[in-house]
Design a protein around this motif. Structure first.
Motif, PDB file in Angstrom:
ATOM      1  N   LYS A  80       0.853  -1.178   0.000  1.00 59.38           N
ATOM      2  CA  LYS A  80       0.000   0.000   0.000  1.00 59.38           C
ATOM      3  C   LYS A  80       0.895   1.236   0.000  1.00 59.38           C
TER       4      LYS A  80
ATOM      5  N   TYR B 270       1.097   7.860   2.000  1.00 59.03           N
ATOM      6  CA  TYR B 270       0.806   9.216   1.554  1.00 59.03           C
ATOM      7  C   TYR B 270       1.258  10.228   2.606  1.00 59.03           C
ATOM      8  N   SER B 271       1.509  11.447   2.162  1.00 61.12           N
ATOM      9  CA  SER B 271       1.979  12.479   3.075  1.00 61.12           C
ATOM     10  C   SER B 271       0.848  13.111   3.875  1.00 61.12           C
ATOM     11  N   MET B 272      -0.390  12.884   3.471  1.00 63.58           N
ATOM     12  CA  MET B 272      -1.547  13.392   4.213  1.00 63.58           C
ATOM     13  C   MET B 272      -2.680  12.397   4.083  1.00 63.58           C
ATOM     14  N   LYS B 273      -3.768  12.653   4.794  1.00 61.64           N
ATOM     15  CA  LYS B 273      -4.871  11.702   4.770  1.00 61.64           C
ATOM     16  C   LYS B 273      -6.156  12.381   4.305  1.00 61.64           C
ATOM     17  N   LYS B 274      -7.113  11.552   3.931  1.00 59.63           N
ATOM     18  CA  LYS B 274      -8.404  12.063   3.462  1.00 59.63           C
ATOM     19  C   LYS B 274      -9.104  12.791   4.596  1.00 59.63           C
TER      20      LYS B 274
ATOM     21  N   GLN C 288      -8.428  15.769   5.640  1.00 61.39           N
ATOM     22  CA  GLN C 288      -7.562  16.763   6.262  1.00 61.39           C
ATOM     23  C   GLN C 288      -7.839  18.140   5.658  1.00 61.39           C
TER      24      GLN C 288
ATOM     25  N   ASP D 165      -9.346  12.981  -1.905  1.00 63.21           N
ATOM     26  CA  ASP D 165      -8.684  11.768  -2.382  1.00 63.21           C
ATOM     27  C   ASP D 165      -7.210  12.064  -2.579  1.00 63.21           C
TER      28      ASP D 165
ATOM     29  N   THR E  43       0.854  17.592  -3.753  1.00 58.20           N
ATOM     30  CA  THR E  43       0.841  17.733  -2.298  1.00 58.20           C
ATOM     31  C   THR E  43       1.994  18.578  -1.766  1.00 58.20           C
TER      32      THR E  43
ATOM     33  N   LYS F  98      -0.704  21.950   5.567  1.00 54.83           N
ATOM     34  CA  LYS F  98      -1.651  21.274   6.448  1.00 54.83           C
ATOM     35  C   LYS F  98      -2.105  22.222   7.546  1.00 54.83           C
TER      36      LYS F  98
END
Length: 158
Positions: free
Chosen positions: A70, A73-77, A79, A118, A144, A149
């Motif tokens: 998997k 990712y540097s961020m999540k959904k 956020q 996404d 990204t 953030k």
């Protein structure tokens, strides 16, 4: 008419029920490992049973499944993010739109809250689908690296 009725029986000989039973047992033994009732039936019929293959050889001969990792990712959904203005104005994304210098129509992406819907890895890098809260515009795919953030929700503009 009588010749047609008797012809199919003459062309296709019928096997006896005992021969069918032996043939069915032999086919079942060839399909699966030797089971006790099948081995007894085939031994009684005078056939040799195939030796059981060692399980270690089967495991080594079978191809191993390659599990796909998997992506990280540097961020999540979900956020909350904002766009870094300096990075965006120097990016190919801004230059491809063709806005005139000092265009004010995109100020909401630097100031308002955007939510990550996404995240995907494309050939050119990691991109996030961003939708802005309260702004009636379609979501946009942005790299990204140009997103900032936000740890807290900022309600100053509401």
């Amino acid at each position: 008419m009588e010749a047609l009725a008797s012809a199919p029986r003459a062309l296709f000989a019928r096997a006896s029920p005992a021969a069918l039973l032996v043939a069915t047992a032999a086919a079942a033994a060839a399909r699966r490992p030797c089971a006790a009732p099948v081995c007894r039936a085939s031994a009684a019929a005078g056939e040799e049973t195939p030796p059981a293959a060692p399980k270690a050889a089967d495991a080594a001969a079978a191809p191993k499944k390659i599990l796909k990792k998997k992506p990280v990712y540097s961020m999540k959904k979900g956020q909350i993010v904002r766009v870094d203005k300096e990075k965006y104005l120097n990016s190919i994304n801004y230059l491809s739109v063709g806005h005139p210098p000092f265009y004010k129509g995109l100020d909401y992406i630097y100031e308002d809250r955007g939510e990550v819907l996404d995240i995907r890895n494309f050939e050119t890098g990691e991109y996030a689908l961003i939708a802005w809260v309260g702004i009636p515009t379609p979501p946009a795919w942005l790299p990204t690296y140009m997103l900032i953030k936000s740890d807290k929700l900022d309600y100053e503009r509401i």
